[in-house]
Design an enzyme around this catalytic site. Structure first.
Site, PDB file in Angstrom:
ATOM      1  N   ASP A   1       0.863  -1.181   0.000  1.00  0.00           N
ATOM      2  CA  ASP A   1       0.000   0.000   0.000  1.00  0.00           C
ATOM      3  C   ASP A   1       0.900   1.233   0.000  1.00  0.00           C
ATOM      4  OD1 ASP A   1      -1.624   2.137   0.689  1.00  0.00           O
ATOM      5  OD2 ASP A   1      -2.598   1.099   2.359  1.00  0.00           O
TER       6      ASP A   1
ATOM      7  N   TYR B   1      -8.552   2.829 -15.167  1.00  0.00           N
ATOM      8  CA  TYR B   1      -8.322   3.393 -16.500  1.00  0.00           C
ATOM      9  C   TYR B   1      -7.976   2.341 -17.552  1.00  0.00           C
ATOM     10  CZ  TYR B   1      -8.885   8.300 -15.150  1.00  0.00           C
ATOM     11  OH  TYR B   1      -9.400   9.507 -14.756  1.00  0.00           O
TER      12      TYR B   1
ATOM     13  N   THR C   1      -3.462   1.449 -14.679  1.00  0.00           N
ATOM     14  CA  THR C   1      -3.743   0.016 -14.914  1.00  0.00           C
ATOM     15  C   THR C   1      -4.909  -0.512 -14.095  1.00  0.00           C
ATOM     16  OG1 THR C   1      -2.171  -0.807 -13.256  1.00  0.00           O
ATOM     17  CG2 THR C   1      -1.318  -0.405 -15.471  1.00  0.00           C
ATOM     18  N   GLY C   2      -5.583   0.368 -13.357  1.00  0.00           N
ATOM     19  CA  GLY C   2      -6.765  -0.044 -12.606  1.00  0.00           C
ATOM     20  C   GLY C   2      -8.019   0.409 -13.347  1.00  0.00           C
TER      21      GLY C   2
ATOM     22  N   VAL D   1      -6.152   3.886  -5.777  1.00  0.00           N
ATOM     23  CA  VAL D   1      -5.050   4.487  -5.023  1.00  0.00           C
ATOM     24  C   VAL D   1      -5.373   5.938  -4.671  1.00  0.00           C
ATOM     25  CG1 VAL D   1      -3.680   5.111  -7.055  1.00  0.00           C
ATOM     26  CG2 VAL D   1      -2.537   4.640  -4.898  1.00  0.00           C
ATOM     27  N   ASP D   2      -6.128   6.613  -5.520  1.00  0.00           N
ATOM     28  CA  ASP D   2      -6.535   8.002  -5.256  1.00  0.00           C
ATOM     29  C   ASP D   2      -7.344   8.067  -3.950  1.00  0.00           C
ATOM     30  OD1 ASP D   2      -6.873  10.696  -5.752  1.00  0.00           O
ATOM     31  OD2 ASP D   2      -8.247  10.440  -7.439  1.00  0.00           O
TER      32      ASP D   2
HETATM   33  N1  APR Z   1      -1.287   1.479  -3.022  1.00  0.00           N
HETATM   34  C1  APR Z   1      -0.723   1.157  -4.199  1.00  0.00           C
HETATM   35  N2  APR Z   1      -1.428   0.832  -5.297  1.00  0.00           N
HETATM   36  C2  APR Z   1      -2.782   0.813  -5.183  1.00  0.00           C
HETATM   37  C3  APR Z   1      -3.453   1.147  -3.988  1.00  0.00           C
HETATM   38  C4  APR Z   1      -2.649   1.494  -2.874  1.00  0.00           C
HETATM   39  N3  APR Z   1      -3.180   1.827  -1.695  1.00  0.00           N
HETATM   40  N4  APR Z   1      -4.791   1.036  -4.210  1.00  0.00           N
HETATM   41  C5  APR Z   1      -4.948   0.634  -5.478  1.00  0.00           C
HETATM   42  N5  APR Z   1      -3.745   0.495  -6.067  1.00  0.00           N
HETATM   43  C6  APR Z   1      -3.404   0.057  -7.434  1.00  0.00           C
HETATM   44  C7  APR Z   1      -4.445  -0.659  -8.236  1.00  0.00           C
HETATM   45  O1  APR Z   1      -4.549  -2.013  -7.804  1.00  0.00           O
HETATM   46  C8  APR Z   1      -3.853  -0.550  -9.635  1.00  0.00           C
HETATM   47  O2  APR Z   1      -2.834  -1.532  -9.814  1.00  0.00           O
HETATM   48  O3  APR Z   1      -3.110   1.194  -8.232  1.00  0.00           O
HETATM   49  C9  APR Z   1      -3.180   0.822  -9.605  1.00  0.00           C
HETATM   50  C10 APR Z   1      -3.921   1.916 -10.366  1.00  0.00           C
HETATM   51  O4  APR Z   1      -5.313   1.717 -10.230  1.00  0.00           O
HETATM   52  P1  APR Z   1      -6.336   2.923  -9.982  1.00  0.00           P
HETATM   53  O5  APR Z   1      -6.172   3.431  -8.596  1.00  0.00           O
HETATM   54  O6  APR Z   1      -7.678   2.472 -10.404  1.00  0.00           O
HETATM   55  O7  APR Z   1      -5.783   4.109 -10.948  1.00  0.00           O
HETATM   56  P2  APR Z   1      -6.001   4.352 -12.542  1.00  0.00           P
HETATM   57  O8  APR Z   1      -6.152   3.102 -13.309  1.00  0.00           O
HETATM   58  O9  APR Z   1      -4.888   5.297 -12.917  1.00  0.00           O
HETATM   59  O10 APR Z   1      -7.385   5.090 -12.635  1.00  0.00           O
HETATM   60  C11 APR Z   1      -7.487   6.416 -12.162  1.00  0.00           C
HETATM   61  O11 APR Z   1      -9.410   5.938 -10.807  1.00  0.00           O
HETATM   62  O12 APR Z   1      -9.714   6.235  -8.572  1.00  0.00           O
HETATM   63  C12 APR Z   1      -9.841   6.794  -9.768  1.00  0.00           C
HETATM   64  O13 APR Z   1      -9.604   9.124  -9.272  1.00  0.00           O
HETATM   65  C13 APR Z   1      -9.014   8.048  -9.939  1.00  0.00           C
HETATM   66  O14 APR Z   1     -10.395   8.611 -11.778  1.00  0.00           O
HETATM   67  C14 APR Z   1      -9.111   8.150 -11.413  1.00  0.00           C
HETATM   68  C15 APR Z   1      -8.936   6.732 -11.873  1.00  0.00           C
END
Ligand code: APR
Length: 186
Positions: A17, A132, A129-130, A40-41
């Protein structure tokens, strides 16, 4: 897994995390509207506290959001860091919309922001990669390549980059990308 560079510089791949890993700057996978979200946001805002959104409100009032491929800077509230760099990654729409260059730009912009602030340790999540939907193997190659190209430069003051990858599958994809890159950076 780790990769060492000249002058004691180092790249780490860890599973965990990102809100728990101390760094000078923690990078957030944010959105262009800078309004927070899940993934992660959400974790960064929860752990850092309301000061982060208050500062983003001011940035939004001053300049609107954050262009995709770029990043804005706030303090880090209760996080174990001095700054959060909020990078707006690309939404994956098949790969023909400039996504690769925009994703690379997220990493290079954050490293430039770190250099401007004379920071030593920067942590990144796997941007895009989440939610998006960026294909993991391709995103990992872009992330690892962009960071290695930066950290191997003699003039960089960033000493340590930590990819904090939330699950084993993401970690393994980054490890494969780093292994593929090894001959080029040694
Ligand atoms: N620490 C590290 N990595 C994390 C955490 C954490 N606490 N929580 C989630 N992740 C990972 C996810 O598992 C994924 O591998 O971060 C990676 C990116 O995933 P997302 O958070 O969904 O980010 P992204 O794909 O860039 O999408 C961004 O999602 O939450 C919204 O506001 C954000 O609209 C934006 C979009």
């Amino acid at each position: 897994m780790e990769k060492q560079f000249s002058g004691g510089k180092i790249l780490w791949l860890v599973t965990g995390d990102i809100t728990r890993v101390p760094a000078d700057a923690i990078v957030n996978a944010a959105n262009a509207a800078l309004r927070g979200g899940g993934g992660v946001d959400g974790a960064i805002h929860r752990a850092g506290g309301p000061v982060i959104m208050q500062e983003l409100d001011q940035i939004r009032a001053a300049q609107g959001g954050c262009p995709t491929g770029s990043a804005v800077v706030t303090s880090a509230g209760a996080l174990p860091a001095r700054f959060v760099f909020h990078a707006a990654g690309p939404i994956y729409r098949g790969g023909g919309q400039g996504e690769a260059a925009l994703l690379a730009s997220c990493y290079s912009t954050c490293l430039r922001l770190a250099e401007e602030r004379d920071l030593r340790v920067v942590s990144f999540p796997s941007i895009s990669t989440g939610a998006y939907g960026y294909p993991l193997e391709e995103a990992a190659a872009i992330a690892v390549d962009t960071v290695c190209r930066h950290i191997e430069r003699d003039q960089t003051r960033v000493r340590e980059v930590i990819f904090v990858l939330f699950d084993q599958g993401t970690h393994d994809a980054y490890a494969r990308a780093l292994q593929r890159l090894q001959p080029a950076v040694e």
